[in-house]
Design a protein around this motif. Sequence first.
Motif, PDB file in Angstrom:
ATOM      1  N   UNK A 169       0.832  -1.203   0.000  1.00 52.96           N
ATOM      2  CA  UNK A 169       0.000   0.000   0.000  1.00 52.96           C
ATOM      3  C   UNK A 169       0.868   1.255   0.000  1.00 52.96           C
ATOM      4  N   UNK A 170       1.958   1.234   0.746  1.00 46.60           N
ATOM      5  CA  UNK A 170       2.849   2.401   0.768  1.00 46.60           C
ATOM      6  C   UNK A 170       3.516   2.602  -0.593  1.00 46.60           C
ATOM      7  N   UNK A 171       3.936   1.533  -1.225  1.00 48.61           N
ATOM      8  CA  UNK A 171       4.534   1.665  -2.566  1.00 48.61           C
ATOM      9  C   UNK A 171       3.502   2.178  -3.557  1.00 48.61           C
ATOM     10  N   UNK A 172       2.269   1.703  -3.413  1.00 43.65           N
ATOM     11  CA  UNK A 172       1.209   2.159  -4.305  1.00 43.65           C
ATOM     12  C   UNK A 172       0.922   3.642  -4.089  1.00 43.65           C
ATOM     13  N   UNK A 173       1.039   4.115  -2.838  1.00 44.69           N
ATOM     14  CA  UNK A 173       0.807   5.523  -2.556  1.00 44.69           C
ATOM     15  C   UNK A 173       1.908   6.405  -3.140  1.00 44.69           C
ATOM     16  N   UNK A 174       3.121   5.896  -3.255  1.00 41.14           N
ATOM     17  CA  UNK A 174       4.229   6.684  -3.777  1.00 41.14           C
ATOM     18  C   UNK A 174       4.254   6.714  -5.299  1.00 41.14           C
ATOM     19  N   UNK A 175       3.542   5.825  -5.944  1.00 42.25           N
ATOM     20  CA  UNK A 175       3.630   5.713  -7.396  1.00 42.25           C
ATOM     21  C   UNK A 175       3.174   6.965  -8.127  1.00 42.25           C
ATOM     22  N   UNK A 176       2.047   7.605  -7.752  1.00 44.63           N
ATOM     23  CA  UNK A 176       1.639   8.812  -8.493  1.00 44.63           C
ATOM     24  C   UNK A 176       2.705   9.903  -8.473  1.00 44.63           C
TER      25      UNK A 176
END
Length: 224
Positions: free
Chosen positions: A214-221
């Motif tokens: 979830x943290x990696x997904x949050x940093x992607x944008x």
Amino acid sequence: MNNQELRLSVGASPGQRVVAVVFGVLLTAVGAAFVALPLVADGLLRRLTGPGDAFASYEEARDLPPGLLPPGLRDSADPNQSGPSLFIGLCGLPFVLLGLYLVLRVLRTAAWLDGSRARVRGALRTRTVDLATARIESGAVSYREADDGPAGEPQVRAVRATDPGSARGVTIPLRGMGLPVLPPSELRALAEAITTGRPGDERAGDARAVAEHLRRLAERPSTD
């Protein structure tokens, strides 16, 4: 951790809600028409499906001896006997229930995060689970997009949290209202709720893996 209740951006977009509600209302109307048809047109249905007797019912010919009754009225002499029109009406009930469920699911679906407690409201009920103590599982599919890493890398699409002492749980979709994924702030809040206060043993490995994703997904944008 932020203790203020946070409403997650789950659910359908406004356009999807309009389409789903219109379809649900039409489905309910079609089912209701089938249910009401025997009530408002029972006499017409009897003439269309029956043998075409001169009498509409046994009550109109109750003074006649049974031997003089037409064959169709002999079979329907019992006023408590259900005719074929009743079964036609029952066929509409599933459409009514399905249409109502679709409308309720689209309009009521929502999720909130209050500290580590996730509250998810569905079509008919609301459930609350403590993410810090729940068993965390992920729903993952394989797909390929640019900058997503190796082809076929599993991507979390939903978070499933189940109380350790029961089978009761909630499913939190990671798609936003008309968005491919929840906003970064909500993804980080979910990850923090999952990991805060959780013991660092082997049983917490799956939960920590989901939180890290979830943290990696949050940093992607921010890297696009």
